[in-house]
Enzyme design. Structure first.
Site, PDB file in Angstrom:
ATOM      1  CE  LYS A  13      -2.037  -1.096   3.889  1.00 40.15           C
ATOM      2  NZ  LYS A  13      -1.335  -2.370   4.140  1.00 40.15           N
ATOM      3  NE  ARG A  88      -4.396  -1.152   9.851  1.00 41.14           N
ATOM      4  CZ  ARG A  88      -3.323  -0.643   9.267  1.00 41.14           C
ATOM      5  NH1 ARG A  88      -3.272   0.613   8.939  1.00 41.14           N
ATOM      6  NH2 ARG A  88      -2.291  -1.412   9.014  1.00 41.14           N
ATOM      7  NE  ARG A 127       7.688  -3.115   6.044  1.00 45.36           N
ATOM      8  CZ  ARG A 127       6.416  -2.801   6.210  1.00 45.36           C
ATOM      9  NH1 ARG A 127       5.808  -2.055   5.308  1.00 45.36           N
ATOM     10  NH2 ARG A 127       5.756  -3.245   7.244  1.00 45.36           N
ATOM     11  NE  ARG A 160       6.595  -0.914  10.219  1.00 44.45           N
ATOM     12  CZ  ARG A 160       5.541  -0.727   9.424  1.00 44.45           C
ATOM     13  NH1 ARG A 160       5.664  -0.011   8.320  1.00 44.45           N
ATOM     14  NH2 ARG A 160       4.371  -1.249   9.717  1.00 44.45           N
ATOM     15  NE  ARG A 171       1.732  -5.160  11.061  1.00 47.41           N
ATOM     16  CZ  ARG A 171       2.760  -4.808  10.286  1.00 47.41           C
ATOM     17  NH1 ARG A 171       3.963  -5.317  10.510  1.00 47.41           N
ATOM     18  NH2 ARG A 171       2.595  -3.951   9.320  1.00 47.41           N
TER      19      ARG A 171
HETATM   20  P1  AP5 Z   1       4.873  -1.669   1.784  1.00 47.30           P
HETATM   21  O1  AP5 Z   1       4.583  -0.808   0.601  1.00 47.30           O
HETATM   22  O2  AP5 Z   1       5.658  -1.093   2.895  1.00 47.30           O
HETATM   23  O3  AP5 Z   1       3.524  -2.355   2.312  1.00 47.30           O
HETATM   24  P2  AP5 Z   1       2.316  -1.768   3.144  1.00 47.30           P
HETATM   25  O4  AP5 Z   1       1.107  -2.442   2.634  1.00 47.30           O
HETATM   26  O5  AP5 Z   1       2.343  -0.273   3.144  1.00 47.30           O
HETATM   27  O6  AP5 Z   1       2.722  -2.357   4.547  1.00 47.30           O
HETATM   28  P3  AP5 Z   1       2.619  -1.771   6.011  1.00 47.30           P
HETATM   29  O7  AP5 Z   1       3.234  -2.789   6.916  1.00 47.30           O
HETATM   30  O8  AP5 Z   1       3.206  -0.387   6.088  1.00 47.30           O
HETATM   31  O9  AP5 Z   1       1.133  -1.740   6.196  1.00 47.30           O
HETATM   32  P4  AP5 Z   1       0.396  -1.878   7.492  1.00 47.30           P
HETATM   33  O10 AP5 Z   1      -0.935  -1.564   6.960  1.00 47.30           O
HETATM   34  O11 AP5 Z   1       0.473  -3.086   8.275  1.00 47.30           O
HETATM   35  O12 AP5 Z   1       1.174  -0.845   8.427  1.00 47.30           O
HETATM   36  P5  AP5 Z   1       0.902   0.670   8.769  1.00 47.30           P
HETATM   37  O13 AP5 Z   1       2.185   1.361   8.727  1.00 47.30           O
HETATM   38  O14 AP5 Z   1      -0.244   1.204   7.987  1.00 47.30           O
HETATM   39  O15 AP5 Z   1       5.598  -2.987   1.222  1.00 47.30           O
HETATM   40  C1  AP5 Z   1       6.030  -4.010   2.097  1.00 47.30           C
HETATM   41  C2  AP5 Z   1       7.369  -4.586   1.612  1.00 47.30           C
HETATM   42  O16 AP5 Z   1       7.165  -5.273   0.391  1.00 47.30           O
HETATM   43  C3  AP5 Z   1       8.414  -3.511   1.333  1.00 47.30           C
HETATM   44  O17 AP5 Z   1       9.681  -3.992   1.700  1.00 47.30           O
HETATM   45  C4  AP5 Z   1       8.338  -3.314  -0.188  1.00 47.30           C
HETATM   46  O18 AP5 Z   1       9.549  -2.900  -0.721  1.00 47.30           O
HETATM   47  C5  AP5 Z   1       7.936  -4.698  -0.667  1.00 47.30           C
HETATM   48  N1  AP5 Z   1       7.075  -4.685  -1.849  1.00 47.30           N
HETATM   49  C6  AP5 Z   1       6.046  -3.818  -2.096  1.00 47.30           C
HETATM   50  N2  AP5 Z   1       5.452  -4.123  -3.271  1.00 47.30           N
HETATM   51  C7  AP5 Z   1       6.107  -5.212  -3.750  1.00 47.30           C
HETATM   52  C8  AP5 Z   1       5.958  -6.021  -4.940  1.00 47.30           C
HETATM   53  N3  AP5 Z   1       5.020  -5.758  -5.865  1.00 47.30           N
HETATM   54  N4  AP5 Z   1       6.794  -7.070  -5.096  1.00 47.30           N
HETATM   55  C9  AP5 Z   1       7.763  -7.338  -4.185  1.00 47.30           C
HETATM   56  N5  AP5 Z   1       7.968  -6.609  -3.054  1.00 47.30           N
HETATM   57  C10 AP5 Z   1       7.150  -5.572  -2.841  1.00 47.30           C
HETATM   58  O19 AP5 Z   1       0.373   0.524  10.279  1.00 47.30           O
HETATM   59  C11 AP5 Z   1       1.212   0.067  11.315  1.00 47.30           C
HETATM   60  C12 AP5 Z   1       0.384  -0.085  12.577  1.00 47.30           C
HETATM   61  O20 AP5 Z   1      -0.182   1.193  12.931  1.00 47.30           O
HETATM   62  C13 AP5 Z   1      -0.835  -1.018  12.476  1.00 47.30           C
HETATM   63  O21 AP5 Z   1      -0.487  -2.360  12.691  1.00 47.30           O
HETATM   64  C14 AP5 Z   1      -1.738  -0.443  13.579  1.00 47.30           C
HETATM   65  O22 AP5 Z   1      -1.336  -0.855  14.836  1.00 47.30           O
HETATM   66  C15 AP5 Z   1      -1.495   1.047  13.473  1.00 47.30           C
HETATM   67  N6  AP5 Z   1      -2.459   1.721  12.593  1.00 47.30           N
HETATM   68  C16 AP5 Z   1      -2.178   2.359  11.419  1.00 47.30           C
HETATM   69  N7  AP5 Z   1      -3.312   2.852  10.879  1.00 47.30           N
HETATM   70  C17 AP5 Z   1      -4.332   2.513  11.720  1.00 47.30           C
HETATM   71  C18 AP5 Z   1      -5.734   2.724  11.686  1.00 47.30           C
HETATM   72  N8  AP5 Z   1      -6.337   3.357  10.657  1.00 47.30           N
HETATM   73  N9  AP5 Z   1      -6.470   2.225  12.716  1.00 47.30           N
HETATM   74  C19 AP5 Z   1      -5.904   1.576  13.733  1.00 47.30           C
HETATM   75  N10 AP5 Z   1      -4.575   1.333  13.821  1.00 47.30           N
HETATM   76  C20 AP5 Z   1      -3.794   1.802  12.823  1.00 47.30           C
END
Ligand code: AP5
Length: 214
Positions: A13, A88, A127, A160, A171
């Site tokens: 994402k 979410r 990552r 991370r 997660r």
């Molecule tokens: P990346 O692009 O980083 O993936 P992502 O989907 O953004 O992953 P996140 O872990 O950041 O999402 P998340 O939703 O769990 O965490 P968030 O930070 O929002 O890609 C991942 C890896 O794959 C990278 O190394 C990339 O290079 C690689 N990659 C990407 N595309 C690829 C491809 N096509 N092929 C190969 N490799 C690829 O949230 C963290 C925490 O915050 C949550 O767990 C929660 O506790 C809290 N939080 C955040 N928002 C909320 C909310 N709205 N409500 C409640 N809690 C929340």
């Protein structure tokens, strides 16, 4: 253009949202990045969010909803935004919809990046994220030029805390229980577009731009 990104943790994402933001000149709003910045700065919000995040759970709705509603009301969102990691939960989606309705606006697209759990677990262990600017890399697919050093700002890149395998499993379970229902929610609203997130990143992006009509 008002867009929300859906998909499991690690589906890509953030990777895609940054490119969408650049291409369409709209802000990329990542709730995960906002929480991590607050944790780094030691704010009250950061202190509250940290325990939930480290355990692989969701931060409570009430801590995130007002924050996002305020953020999308800012001047730079006048032409749209790409939300990454929000909503979410169904209550978060309802809060977003209510905030937009108030301004006679609505979302244009919900883009679901589809990747199996098995692939997610493999991806997350590779990552690396910059401790300073939050840029993300992957040890195999997008390595930094110098190992462990961010290409963008020269700070250290690390695994991370919530990317440790046991936390990733938690997660994913939370995602299936609380976030996946948003796929049907947005399908019913007629704005869901699903792209295959297992393809190379450039192909995922070109599939997204095809969906967005550019
Ligand atoms: P990346 O692009 O980083 O993936 P992502 O989907 O953004 O992953 P996140 O872990 O950041 O999402 P998340 O939703 O769990 O965490 P968030 O930070 O929002 O890609 C991942 C890896 O794959 C990278 O190394 C990339 O290079 C690689 N990659 C990407 N595309 C690829 C491809 N096509 N092929 C190969 N490799 C690829 O949230 C963290 C925490 O915050 C949550 O767990 C929660 O506790 C809290 N939080 C955040 N928002 C909320 C909310 N709205 N409500 C409640 N809690 C929340």
């Amino acid at each position: 253009m008002k867009i929300v990104m859906l998909g499991a943790p690690g589906a890509g994402k953030g990777t895609q949202a940054k490119q969408i933001a650049d291409q369409y000149g709209i802000p990329h709003i990542s709730t995960g990045d906002i929480f991590r910045a607050n944790i780094k700065e030691g704010t009250e919000l950061g202190k509250k969010a940290k325990s939930y995040m480290d355990a692989g759970g969701l931060v409570p709705d009430e801590l995130v909803m007002d924050l996002v509603v305020d953020r999308i009301g800012k001047e730079d969102c006048a032409n749209g935004f790409v939300l990454d990691g929000f909503p979410r939960t169904i209550p978060q989606a309802e809060a977003l919809s209510a905030a937009l309705n108030k301004k006679n606006e609505k979302l244009d697209f919900a883009i679901d990046i589809d990747v199996s759990d098995e692939r997610i677990v493999k991806r997350m262990s590779g990552r690396r994220a910059c401790v300073n600017c939050g840029a993300t890399y992957h040890v195999v697919t997008i390595p930094t030029k110098k190992e462990g050093i961010c290409d963008r700002c020269g700070s250290e890149t690390v695994l991370r805390d919530d990317d440790k395998p046991e936390t990733v499993q938690k997660r994913l379970a939370v995602y299936h229980e609380q976030t996946q229902p948003l796929i049907d929610y947005y399908k019913n609203k007629g704005i869901l577009k699903t792209v295959d997130g297992t393809q190379p990143m450039e192909k995922v992006f070109s599939d997204i731009t095809a969906v967005l009509g550019a």
